[in-house]
Write an enzyme that holds these catalytic residues in place. Structure first.
Site, PDB file in Angstrom:
ATOM      1  N   HIS A  80       1.779  -2.618  13.464  1.00  0.00           N
ATOM      2  CA  HIS A  80       2.518  -3.731  12.886  1.00  0.00           C
ATOM      3  C   HIS A  80       2.942  -3.344  11.470  1.00  0.00           C
ATOM      4  CE1 HIS A  80       0.974  -7.018  15.832  1.00  0.00           C
ATOM      5  NE2 HIS A  80       2.176  -6.588  16.167  1.00  0.00           N
ATOM      6  N   ASP A  82       2.795  -4.503   8.599  1.00  0.00           N
ATOM      7  CA  ASP A  82       1.934  -4.677   7.428  1.00  0.00           C
ATOM      8  C   ASP A  82       0.801  -3.653   7.407  1.00  0.00           C
ATOM      9  OD1 ASP A  82       1.017  -6.075   9.719  1.00  0.00           O
ATOM     10  OD2 ASP A  82      -0.370  -7.250   8.518  1.00  0.00           O
ATOM     11  N   HIS A  83       0.782  -2.731   8.368  1.00  0.00           N
ATOM     12  CA  HIS A  83      -0.323  -1.772   8.477  1.00  0.00           C
ATOM     13  C   HIS A  83       0.078  -0.314   8.296  1.00  0.00           C
ATOM     14  CE1 HIS A  83      -3.677  -4.396   9.899  1.00  0.00           C
ATOM     15  NE2 HIS A  83      -2.647  -5.193  10.079  1.00  0.00           N
TER      16      HIS A  83
END
Length: 291
Positions: A80, A82-83
């Site tokens: 994802h 945000d990772h």
């Protein structure tokens, strides 16, 4: 969403002798205070877990935390956005290999309930369940935990008994399971897998450390089973579409989160359909009654 005050964004916090945490400046309803990047090791080389968004300030904070040590592995629990997006620029800056979960990019026409997938992620090595990466005084072992995403990995620090859980288990919130890639049956099986382990502490990518892992996992499994019973009770009243079910099942939540809640309801319905308990015609779902 009210966040804790005085968040140490961009500053390295030592949370145990071999683990430092650096918080990215990307708080949201789905990331809580932001993505937490972990730097593992205190010797000649280190591993960076979940480098986070491709934010230049966060990348500089990671490099400042690493200091003169060599980055032996840039490791991502899943992809994802945000990772994992900082993995590519961090690798370009340092020459470190990207090791961890498999690449994944999935088109989804449904309402997005979480960060979209990272299309730039290109691992040099994909870890299978049980495989490990080692450095100066540390060993990180992959624990395959599909469910939140099909490529999700947790990473166990063998020397200390800590488990980096990404988005699979978090202390501040339940994990969003968003089909078509998110899978409720896989998620429940992955929770059961963690329940059989004896990890001392969980370090999630969002929110505080989990000091009582076994208790939390039991509670999360019970919560999902309760949600499944809620779905079945809703359908006992007759066929329904998901937008009609969500307000009844999630009373009191911010309506802006209805989309995310609906994705989890869909995940439960798909699981129940695969088990022969429900059916659907278009967007309307109904119970399958036995003879």
């Amino acid at each position: 969403m009210e966040l804790p005050a005085d968040l140490p964004t961009g500053l390295a916090e030592t949370i145990e002798p071999m683990v430092r945490r650096v918080l990215a400046g990307n708080p949201s309803a789905f990331t809580y205070t932001g993505t937490q990047t972990y730097v593992v090791g205190k010797g000649a080389d280190v591993a960076v877990i979940d480098p986070g968004p491709a934010d230049p300030a966060h990348i500089e904070a990671i490099l400042a935390t690493v200091g003169d040590a060599r980055i032996a592995a840039i490791m991502c629990t899943h992809t994802h956005r945000d990772h994992s997006p900082a993995a590519a620029p961090l690798a370009a800056r340092t020459g470190a290999p990207i090791i961890g979960c498999a690449a994944l990019m999935l088109s989804d026409d449904g309402p997005r309930s979480d960060e979209a997938f990272d299309t730039t992620y290109a691992p040099d090595r994909v870890l299978a369940d049980g495989e490990s990466v080692s450095g100066d005084g540390w060993t990180l072992q992959a624990v395959a935990t599909p469910g939140h995403t099909s490529n999700h990995l947790c990473l166990a620090l063998v020397e200390s008994g800590a488990l980096f859980t990404g988005d699979h288990v978090m202390g501040w919130s339940t994990s969003v399971i968003s089909p078509p890639d998110g899978d409720m049956a896989d998620y429940m099986a992955s929770l059961a897998k963690l329940q059989e382990r004896s990890d001392r502490v969980y370090y999630p990518a969002h929110g505080p450390a989990v000091e009582n892992p076994a208790q939390l996992v039991r509670g999360m499994m019970g919560h999902r089973k309760q949600r499944e019973r809620q779905v079945l009770r809703q359908l006992e009243a007759g066929p329904q579409a998901i937008p009609d079910m969500v307000p009844q099942m999630y009373k009191g939540i911010d309506e802006r989160l209805y989309g995310a809640a609906g994705r989890s309801v869909l995940a439960h319905l798909i699981d129940l359909k695969n088990r022969g308990a429900v059916r659907h015609e278009g967007d309307v779902w109904a119970l399958i009654h036995g003879d």
